[in-house]
Design a protein around this motif. Structure first.
Motif, mmCIF file in Angstrom:
data_model
loop_
_atom_site.group_PDB
_atom_site.id
_atom_site.type_symbol
_atom_site.label_atom_id
_atom_site.label_comp_id
_atom_site.label_asym_id
_atom_site.label_seq_id
_atom_site.Cartn_x
_atom_site.Cartn_y
_atom_site.Cartn_z
ATOM 1 N N UNK A 209 -115.542 -31.637 -14.904
ATOM 2 C CA UNK A 209 -115.207 -30.394 -15.086
ATOM 3 C C UNK A 209 -114.668 -30.146 -16.688
ATOM 4 N N UNK A 210 -115.229 -29.087 -16.903
ATOM 5 C CA UNK A 210 -115.190 -28.691 -18.459
ATOM 6 C C UNK A 210 -114.198 -27.489 -18.627
ATOM 7 N N UNK A 211 -113.333 -27.350 -19.550
ATOM 8 C CA UNK A 211 -112.616 -25.934 -19.764
ATOM 9 C C UNK A 211 -113.358 -25.303 -21.046
ATOM 10 N N UNK A 212 -114.015 -26.264 -22.040
ATOM 11 C CA UNK A 212 -114.530 -25.438 -22.974
ATOM 12 C C UNK A 212 -116.024 -26.438 -23.389
ATOM 13 N N UNK A 213 -116.863 -26.022 -24.323
ATOM 14 C CA UNK A 213 -117.842 -26.827 -24.899
ATOM 15 C C UNK A 213 -117.303 -27.794 -25.855
ATOM 16 N N UNK A 214 -117.855 -29.025 -25.776
ATOM 17 C CA UNK A 214 -117.385 -30.165 -26.739
ATOM 18 C C UNK A 214 -117.263 -29.534 -28.212
ATOM 19 N N UNK A 215 -116.596 -30.415 -28.886
ATOM 20 C CA UNK A 215 -116.482 -30.356 -30.501
ATOM 21 C C UNK A 215 -116.832 -31.683 -30.943
ATOM 22 N N UNK A 216 -118.168 -32.104 -31.203
ATOM 23 C CA UNK A 216 -118.476 -33.474 -31.421
ATOM 24 C C UNK A 216 -118.228 -33.902 -33.005
ATOM 25 N N UNK A 250 -112.228 -33.405 -17.325
ATOM 26 C CA UNK A 250 -111.953 -34.383 -16.564
ATOM 27 C C UNK A 250 -113.230 -34.898 -16.255
ATOM 28 N N UNK A 251 -113.276 -36.548 -15.789
ATOM 29 C CA UNK A 251 -114.380 -36.696 -15.040
ATOM 30 C C UNK A 251 -113.883 -37.796 -13.898
ATOM 31 N N UNK A 252 -114.611 -37.952 -12.772
ATOM 32 C CA UNK A 252 -114.404 -38.844 -11.872
ATOM 33 C C UNK A 252 -115.641 -39.563 -11.086
#
Length: 263
Positions: A209-216, A250-252
């Protein structure tokens, strides 16, 4: 040696390179790059159909079986079309047999900076953690392809950063979401509760589940991870996902925990 995990061979087909080699079985693919490939396919399909840039809020992968280091086919279909919300399914198959299925919820982006916030604690940056060589525990081309920095860990608990110098696919750039998704599945082996020679604990799914796009920034993806084994063969690896800007979701992963009988 390829500089990517997958080489495009057709409109919907890709060949897995040696860098996808699995940790449990080097003759089959580590599923991590395949998850990134499916996210990439969903985003390509989205952009071909519409121009409003719906965001992936949830990516739920079911792992139906193993895949050899061979050609795979990716198909995408929209299960629930909508103006502001869509449910999209992507399937990765080998020789007609589905191996991984992704169902992704895509949501309309809108400005919410005034109410944004979280109670989750950011990780120390990669430079504050010590380099760790995962090939001391795990085999396979995928594990050999990544760089890991890890804080002190206890069995089943720890924090770490992962990045890779390799492209996900060899036919152009991919989004930060797809690039990060290609690393999420590594969390199951980085803070293991038991030695892999004593217990096997593969996961059969992964849901992020993501709340925004990643900043890598510099390619790093961060994990604050806990691994739990239950008393009757089930387990769970759960992580708070991080990037250079802090917690992002998060991830599960549900595990099948199988002690190895003494020889």
């Amino acid at each position: 040696m390829s500089a990517a995990y997958f080489r495009r061979t057709g409109e919907r087909t890709y060949r897995a390179t040696e860098h996808t080699g699995g940790a449990w079985d080097q003759a089959t693919q580590h599923v991590a790059p395949a998850l990134g490939l499916l996210v990439h396919a969903v985003e390509q399909d989205r952009d071909a159909r519409r121009s409003d840039g719906l965001r992936i809020g949830r990516a739920s992968f079911d792992i139906l079986g193993t895949m050899p280091l061979a050609e795979v086919e990716v198909t995408v279909r929209v299960l629930r079309p909508g103006r502001t919300i869509e449910l999209v399914e992507a399937t990765l198959a080998h020789e007609g047999r589905a191996a991984v299925v992704l169902r992704a919820w895509l949501l309309d982006p809108r400005p919410t900076a005034d109410v944004a916030g979280t109670g989750l604690t950011p990780l120390p940056p990669p430079a504050a953690m010590e380099p760790w060589d995962p090939t001391t525990v795990w085999a396979g081309g995928f594990i050999a392809s990544v760089e890991v920095r890890r804080a002190a860990v206890a069995p089943g608990r720890g924090a770490f950063w992962v990045r890779t110098p390799l492209d996900l696919v060899d036919d152009g750039t991919v989004s930060p979401v797809a690039r990060a998704a290609g690393l999420w599945d590594i969390s199951n082996g980085m803070v293991a509760r038991a030695e892999p020679g004593a217990v096997v604990f593969p996961n059969v799914d992964l849901t992020a589940h993501l709340v925004r796009e990643p900043v890598l920034e510099d390619g790093w993806v961060g994990f604050d991870t806990t691994q739990t084994y239950g008393p009757d063969g089930l387990g769970l690896t759960s992580s708070v996902l991080h990037d250079a800007a802090g917690p992002l979701g998060t991830s599960a992963q549900v595990l099948t925990v199988r002690p190895v009988a003494p020889s």
